[in-house]
Scaffold this motif. Structure first.
Motif, mmCIF file in Angstrom:
data_model
loop_
_atom_site.group_PDB
_atom_site.id
_atom_site.type_symbol
_atom_site.label_atom_id
_atom_site.label_comp_id
_atom_site.label_asym_id
_atom_site.label_seq_id
_atom_site.Cartn_x
_atom_site.Cartn_y
_atom_site.Cartn_z
ATOM 1 N N ALA A 1 13.056 2.855 4.323
ATOM 2 C CA ALA A 1 11.903 3.578 5.292
ATOM 3 C C ALA A 1 10.730 2.546 5.362
ATOM 4 C CB ALA A 1 11.380 4.855 4.335
ATOM 5 N N LEU A 2 10.579 1.738 4.229
ATOM 6 C CA LEU A 2 9.237 0.762 4.529
ATOM 7 C C LEU A 2 9.725 -0.124 5.793
ATOM 8 C CD1 LEU A 2 8.410 0.291 0.677
ATOM 9 C CD2 LEU A 2 7.079 1.406 2.464
ATOM 10 N N LEU A 3 11.085 -0.513 5.735
ATOM 11 C CA LEU A 3 11.199 -1.405 6.992
ATOM 12 C C LEU A 3 11.277 -0.738 8.159
ATOM 13 C CD1 LEU A 3 12.405 -4.346 7.275
ATOM 14 C CD2 LEU A 3 14.743 -3.463 7.239
ATOM 15 N N PHE B 1 17.721 5.306 -5.336
ATOM 16 C CA PHE B 1 16.791 5.903 -4.291
ATOM 17 C C PHE B 1 15.571 4.785 -3.881
ATOM 18 C CE2 PHE B 1 13.422 8.774 -2.503
ATOM 19 C CZ PHE B 1 14.211 9.339 -1.483
ATOM 20 N N LEU B 2 15.603 3.772 -4.773
ATOM 21 C CA LEU B 2 14.607 2.666 -4.466
ATOM 22 C C LEU B 2 15.084 2.058 -3.137
ATOM 23 C CD1 LEU B 2 13.591 1.248 -7.752
ATOM 24 C CD2 LEU B 2 12.066 2.503 -6.279
ATOM 25 N N LEU B 3 16.275 1.852 -2.850
ATOM 26 C CA LEU B 3 16.987 1.207 -1.613
ATOM 27 C C LEU B 3 16.517 2.200 -0.338
ATOM 28 C CD1 LEU B 3 18.648 -1.029 -0.315
ATOM 29 C CD2 LEU B 3 20.588 0.181 -1.001
ATOM 30 N N PHE C 1 0.874 -1.120 0.200
ATOM 31 C CA PHE C 1 -0.158 -0.114 0.030
ATOM 32 C C PHE C 1 0.704 1.435 -0.126
ATOM 33 C CE2 PHE C 1 -2.852 -3.314 1.622
ATOM 34 C CZ PHE C 1 -3.867 -2.934 0.763
ATOM 35 N N VAL C 2 1.904 1.334 0.710
ATOM 36 C CA VAL C 2 2.755 2.523 0.617
ATOM 37 C C VAL C 2 3.905 2.715 -0.209
ATOM 38 C CG1 VAL C 2 4.175 3.794 2.305
ATOM 39 C CG2 VAL C 2 2.322 2.512 3.346
ATOM 40 N N LYS C 3 4.390 1.702 -0.573
ATOM 41 C CA LYS C 3 5.473 1.573 -1.663
ATOM 42 C C LYS C 3 5.110 2.237 -2.836
ATOM 43 C CE LYS C 3 9.369 -0.856 -3.809
ATOM 44 N NZ LYS C 3 10.201 -2.002 -3.620
ATOM 45 N N VAL D 1 18.718 0.298 5.706
ATOM 46 C CA VAL D 1 19.389 0.158 4.548
ATOM 47 C C VAL D 1 20.032 -0.853 4.427
ATOM 48 C CG1 VAL D 1 21.201 1.208 2.937
ATOM 49 C CG2 VAL D 1 19.844 2.764 4.298
ATOM 50 N N GLY D 2 20.716 -1.553 5.229
ATOM 51 C CA GLY D 2 21.389 -2.902 5.204
ATOM 52 C C GLY D 2 20.466 -4.035 5.268
ATOM 53 N N GLY D 3 19.584 -3.859 6.042
ATOM 54 C CA GLY D 3 18.395 -4.801 5.961
ATOM 55 C C GLY D 3 17.440 -4.793 4.910
ATOM 56 N N ALA D 4 17.244 -3.842 4.159
ATOM 57 C CA ALA D 4 16.601 -3.314 2.939
ATOM 58 C C ALA D 4 17.207 -4.387 1.802
ATOM 59 C CB ALA D 4 16.186 -2.444 2.707
ATOM 60 N N LEU D 5 18.686 -3.849 2.054
ATOM 61 C CA LEU D 5 19.474 -4.685 0.887
ATOM 62 C C LEU D 5 19.459 -6.191 1.026
ATOM 63 C CD1 LEU D 5 21.309 -4.066 -1.354
ATOM 64 C CD2 LEU D 5 23.202 -3.815 -0.209
#
Length: 130
Positions: free
Chosen positions: A83-85, A76-78, A56-58, A108-112
């Motif tokens: 931010a979503l995490l 910037f998608l990262l 819903f947010v992304k 950022v590391g977790g998202a990656l």
């Protein structure tokens, strides 16, 4: 079946991120069978929260960020995923699930890591969406 495959893939990616990144963690026991029993349900709940937030947010954030995405050639998608995490961590905190993302750089590391592990697990398991 596709939902279950997605849920397991996301839960595995979250587990790897919590294992590898210092600022991402679940509260509770840290060793043995007690850890697995205590953290399995919260892991699935956080995977569901992350899925809802991403669904819903992304799209809204992505559309609003198109100029930044173009200028940074997609990097910037990262930041959006981080931010979503963080948002997922906040929602999990409101629901008292026990999932925490401490700061921006661990996010950022977790998202990656979540992105890469999801790609790997989808590649190994096979994606039945085609």
């Amino acid at each position: 079946m596709r939902f279950l495959s997605w849920l397991v893939t996301t839960a595995i990616a979250l587990a790897v991120a919590t294992w590898l990144v210092d600022g991402i963690y679940f509260t509770g026991p840290t060793r043995g069978q007690a850890e697995i029993e205590h953290k399995l349900v919260p892991l699935v709940v956080v995977a569901l929260i992350l899925g809802v937030v991403t669904s819903f947010v992304k799209p809204v954030l992505t559309v609003l960020s198109i100029p930044f995405i173009v200028v940074t050639l997609g990097l910037f998608l990262l930041v959006i995923n981080a931010a979503l995490l963080k948002l997922t961590s906040w929602v999990a905190g409101q629901l008292d699930v026990g999932f925490h993302v401490e700061r921006f750089w661990p996010a950022v590391g977790g998202a990656l890591i979540i992105t890469v592990v999801t790609w790997i697990v989808d590649g190994l398991v096979g994606d039945d969406r085609r």
